[in-house]
Scaffold this motif. Structure first.
Motif, short mmCIF file in Angstrom:
data_model
loop_
_atom_site.label_atom_id
_atom_site.label_comp_id
_atom_site.label_asym_id
_atom_site.label_seq_id
_atom_site.Cartn_x
_atom_site.Cartn_y
_atom_site.Cartn_z
N SER A 1 -47.60 83.68 155.85
CA SER A 1 -47.36 82.32 156.33
C SER A 1 -46.07 81.73 155.81
CB SER A 1 -48.52 81.40 155.93
OG SER A 1 -48.66 81.36 154.51
N ASP A 2 -45.55 82.24 154.68
CA ASP A 2 -44.37 81.63 154.09
C ASP A 2 -43.69 82.63 153.16
OD1 ASP A 2 -42.71 79.23 153.44
OD2 ASP A 2 -43.50 79.63 151.44
N ALA B 1 -37.72 82.16 160.58
CA ALA B 1 -37.81 81.10 159.57
C ALA B 1 -36.65 81.15 158.59
CB ALA B 1 -39.14 81.22 158.83
N ARG C 1 -46.30 84.34 150.63
CA ARG C 1 -47.62 83.70 150.65
C ARG C 1 -48.32 84.02 151.97
NH1 ARG C 1 -49.36 79.36 147.71
NH2 ARG C 1 -47.19 78.85 147.19
N LYS D 1 -40.24 82.83 150.34
CA LYS D 1 -39.18 82.13 149.64
C LYS D 1 -38.54 83.07 148.62
CE LYS D 1 -41.08 77.44 149.99
NZ LYS D 1 -41.59 76.27 149.23
#
Length: 445
Positions: A133-134, A170, A145, A136
């Motif tokens: 989902s994410d 993203a 994550r 970084k």
């Protein structure tokens, strides 16, 4: 962060691209995690054709030997094409021919999982039900994550999460959406009339895309349709196209017969074609469909994804050894896959535009194959599938038969009063195609 295990490489996506990268990275001693959003076995609703470069890598992994021993591989030794005007060439099954490119039909449901299992045997860790989902980059490490709030940490990240690639988009590495779409429907063996191993049909209603039929080892056939960039059919209209034009297509109806039994409704998968201008970043590589590593003329992307994944593993291994995972260092990956096959994509895109404007070019290929036999079709297939560069069409052994066929077609059409050119609507004369299908079905040679 320090309390969690830190992987050398986290790979998002366990398709052929991600799992192949994992295999070769693990073989080089790297600690690898593959995050797969689904649970194996899981399917992908697109083509089941595996071309020679992919088969070579599967052989290196030991996968093709396992599948072949289990009877899960249908080697493509007979087949051909049907042109926009209904001209066709269908080669008989004469066994293995020297110089013929290897192509096999293997279900994605089966082969994708076997590649992932090969990566696990080599030492990679496969983590299923891990939908990312994410992501970084924090202090030189990727924090990945999942939707269930699990977190994974890695020194490098590979985005192999498919044509939509939420990760690459993203991060701003990829800025566009998918630009193509494929469909697939299985037809039960014993209920259809198709007996060749594989035939590509280029009807006017889907150019520069095509309809494909491939036979599996159990007799089932894969009926697919591919909408490629530059055609008149929007990506959103493929489902209606399947219900109208494809369903009523004379060759498809002749191949299926009256008793054909579908094993599933037609399903769709997005594709990204033509190659992205940037497929790397700081501690980041983008591989496979996510990077658009699919030929814009043929829609073939399995073998290019696997070749790129093997290149990615080599480049990352060298970068780790050098202690440099910068974007500048990892740009070597983008240059390498462009040299290997990416430069062909611009030629393929131009060829697709030419076919859309001048369908007679495919009629020419069918006539040249009729006149020159299976050896011409072998070279045609090798260039179309990436085994040989598209520049092969400029060589005398391909260009002379094609020019001769084109001149013959133009003379015949001039004498019959049939218009040729960009505005001519090709004829739906499928008598030759149906005769070839009938002869093949009865074992004619």
């Amino acid at each position: 962060m320090e309390e969690q295990p830190v992987y050398d490489v986290i790979i998002a996506g366990a398709g052929p691209a991600g799992a192949t990268a994992a295999y070769f990275l693990a073989a080089r001693g790297k600690r690898v995690a593959i995050l797969e959003k689904a649970t194996f076995p899981r399917d992908k609703r697109c083509g089941d054709a595996w071309c020679e470069p992919a088969l070579d890598i599967l052989e290196e992994m030991g996968v093709i030997q396992e599948l072949d021993a289990e009877g899960a591989v249908q080697w493509v030794r007979s087949g051909g094409l049907v042109s926009p005007s209904g001209l066709s060439f269908t080669s008989p099954d004469e066994g293995e021919r020297e110089g013929a490119p290897r192509v096999a039909a293997i279900r994605r449901l089966v082969c994708d999982e076997r590649i992932a299992q090969a990566a696990v045997r080599m030492g990679a860790e496969l983590i299923e039900n891990a939908s990312v989902s994410d992501v970084k980059l924090v202090d030189g490490r990727w924090v990945v994550r999942c939707k269930d709030q699990r977190r994974f940490f890695g020194r490098c990240l590979i985005a192999a999460d498919g044509a939509k690639s939420k990760i690459a988009r993203a991060l701003g590495v990829v800025t566009t959406g998918a630009n193509s779409v494929a469909s697939r429907q299985y037809i039960k063996g014993g209920t259809h009339r198709f007996s060749s191993d594989g035939v590509l049909l280029y009807p006017p209603y889907v150019l520069p895309g095509y309809v494909a039929l491939f036979r599996h080892s159990n007799g089932d056939i894969d009926l697919g349709c591919y909408v490629l960039p530059g055609g008149r059919v929007p990506l959103t209209k493929l489902k209606s196209l399947l219900q109208t034009e494809v369903a009523s297509d004379p060759y498809v109806r002749a191949a299926l017969g009256e008793d054909a039994e579908p094993l599933e409704p037609p399903g769709l998968s997005p594709l990204r074609l033509g190659g992205e201008p940037r497929t790397h970043g700081e501690r980041l590589l983008v591989v496979g469909d996510a990077a658009g590593q699919t030929d814009p003329l043929t829609g073939e992307g399995i073998h290019t994804a696997m070749v790129a994944a093997k290149i990615a593993a080599r480049v990352l291994d060298e970068a780790f050894d050098a202690g440099d995972l910068s974007a500048r260092r990892l740009s070597a990956y983008h240059r390498a896959w462009m040299r290997e096959f990416g430069r062909d994509f611009s030629i393929s895109a131009a060829a697709g535009r030419a076919i859309q404007r001048f369908p007679v070019l495919l009629d020419t290929a069918a006539v040249a194959a009729q006149r020159n036999g299976a050896s011409f079709m072998d070279n045609f297939g090798a260039a179309m599938t990436g085994v040989k560069p598209k520049s092969l069409f400029l060589s005398p052994r391909m260009s002379i038969p094609l020019i001769a066929a084109l001149l013959g077609l133009l003379r015949a059409r001039a004498n019959s009063g049939y218009a040729s050119g960009p505005r001519a609507e090709p004829r739906h004369d499928f008598s030759f195609a149906n005769n070839a299908l009938h002869a093949s079905a009865h074992g004619a040679r």
